[in-house]
Write a protein that holds these residues in place. Sequence first.
Motif, short mmCIF file in Angstrom:
data_model
loop_
_atom_site.label_atom_id
_atom_site.label_comp_id
_atom_site.label_asym_id
_atom_site.label_seq_id
_atom_site.Cartn_x
_atom_site.Cartn_y
_atom_site.Cartn_z
N LYS A 339 -4.57 -13.16 -1.96
CA LYS A 339 -5.34 -13.97 -1.03
C LYS A 339 -4.46 -14.60 0.03
O LYS A 339 -4.85 -14.73 1.21
N ALA A 340 -3.23 -14.99 -0.34
CA ALA A 340 -2.31 -15.60 0.62
C ALA A 340 -1.73 -14.60 1.61
O ALA A 340 -1.36 -14.97 2.73
N LYS A 341 -1.59 -13.31 1.22
CA LYS A 341 -1.04 -12.24 2.06
C LYS A 341 0.31 -12.64 2.67
O LYS A 341 0.44 -12.83 3.89
N PRO A 342 1.34 -12.80 1.83
CA PRO A 342 2.63 -13.25 2.36
C PRO A 342 3.37 -12.19 3.18
O PRO A 342 4.22 -12.54 4.00
N TYR A 343 3.08 -10.88 2.96
CA TYR A 343 3.79 -9.81 3.67
C TYR A 343 2.79 -8.98 4.47
O TYR A 343 1.57 -9.09 4.30
N ASP A 344 3.37 -8.13 5.32
CA ASP A 344 2.54 -7.18 6.06
C ASP A 344 2.48 -5.84 5.35
O ASP A 344 2.06 -4.83 5.94
N VAL A 345 2.92 -5.79 4.10
CA VAL A 345 2.85 -4.58 3.27
C VAL A 345 2.05 -4.91 2.02
O VAL A 345 2.02 -6.07 1.58
N PRO A 346 1.39 -3.92 1.42
CA PRO A 346 0.58 -4.21 0.23
C PRO A 346 1.43 -4.56 -0.99
O PRO A 346 2.58 -4.13 -1.10
N ILE A 347 0.86 -5.33 -1.89
CA ILE A 347 1.52 -5.72 -3.15
C ILE A 347 0.82 -4.99 -4.29
O ILE A 347 -0.41 -5.07 -4.43
N VAL A 348 1.60 -4.27 -5.08
CA VAL A 348 1.07 -3.48 -6.18
C VAL A 348 1.25 -4.23 -7.48
O VAL A 348 2.31 -4.84 -7.72
N LYS A 349 0.22 -4.19 -8.32
CA LYS A 349 0.29 -4.87 -9.62
C LYS A 349 0.52 -3.86 -10.73
O LYS A 349 -0.14 -2.83 -10.79
N GLU A 350 1.45 -4.17 -11.60
CA GLU A 350 1.71 -3.38 -12.80
C GLU A 350 1.71 -4.31 -14.00
O GLU A 350 2.18 -5.44 -13.91
N GLU A 351 1.17 -3.82 -15.11
CA GLU A 351 1.09 -4.64 -16.32
C GLU A 351 2.32 -4.42 -17.19
O GLU A 351 2.80 -3.29 -17.35
N CYS A 352 2.81 -5.50 -17.77
CA CYS A 352 3.96 -5.44 -18.68
C CYS A 352 3.49 -4.88 -20.02
O CYS A 352 2.56 -5.41 -20.65
N VAL A 353 4.13 -3.80 -20.49
CA VAL A 353 3.74 -3.17 -21.74
C VAL A 353 3.92 -4.13 -22.91
O VAL A 353 3.11 -4.17 -23.84
#
Length: 382
Positions: A339-353
Amino acid sequence: MARKRKRSMTDDRVNSLKKTKPNLTAQANQTNQPELNQTTSQKKIENAWASCEIASPIPCSGNNIINMDKLQDGISQAALCRHCKAGELVLSQNAGAREGWAVVMRLTCTNCGIVTSFNSSHNLPGSRSKEVNRAMNLGMRSIGRGNSAATTLAAILQLPPPIGRKPWSKHTQTILSQVHDVSDTARLQVARRLKRQLIKEGSVPGTKADDADKTDSFIDSLTVDVAVSFDGSWKNRGFSSHHCIVAAIAQETGEILDAEYICNLCRECTDNSMDKNSDEYINWIVEHTPNCPRNFSGSSQAMESEGVRRLYERSEDTKLRYTVFVGDGDSKSFLSVTKAKPYDVPIVKEECVGHVKKRMGTRLRRLLNRMAGMYFYNIGVP
């Protein structure tokens, strides 16, 4: 005829030790000439004698808690006035010159009356503040306590009261400023190590493996995308704590890249009963705001997502972009970042196994305990 007594192993051992007893006088004159043909017994005896030697006195340094009566007795027994060579020295304190745990001591000669004064603590470099008061403040802050706890400790140990609240607050702000400086330097060094490792692994576009050995200024100029996990820790369990710290951890090195402290409570603001519209309150709030510990007005549960958002906003201070968000199963922090959009590139989410395994195992064990002793029929399993 009387039978001759058989010699025992104990007798042989005692006689052997007597024969091999070291000549301590000779050894004292040959300390730099080690014996090459010493037996094991000789070495053991020498070690035993060495352990009995009187230890050399240790020079006095640092701070010690000393009973003043014992100190006065020691001075009276061992010291005389250097001016008249006859009078004893009487120890006293100048109560009007005390600064917290730093006191002005006076040695008065009973014969000539000459007084020698000295302070019990050194001054801090470039300051009139005393080292012992700064150390006391740092020590109490390190264990999560403040001025009131220091007063209680001093009373139990029969020490002078600590410095007042205003000088205590000044020491705290000075320490906080120095901690921020050290923290900024540490953040920069950790970012450099992470960038060099990624360059060697070939994970930074436009660079070669040899670039990892270039100067710090070159490394600092690179903007690198990294994978980071976030974790929050509260002072108390149950989402009732007023204090939380959130850390950003690099996945490649395991080092802490940055941390943010969140607090939603200030006792001074809560206990203040002044009229909010009065000039007195306005003057107080202007003076108090720079030192107010409260930096968040939300709930305890929302502290972690707020801390993660702040870490993202200042990540580019060290030319790092946390483009891979490694989550722990909680989606609130990731939603606040997107929601804050700190960068001009997308942020990808990965889950910790590891977190997924932990949560799934907890739920399976809970289900097994809840269904213990139950029988199932007609579930379609032969």
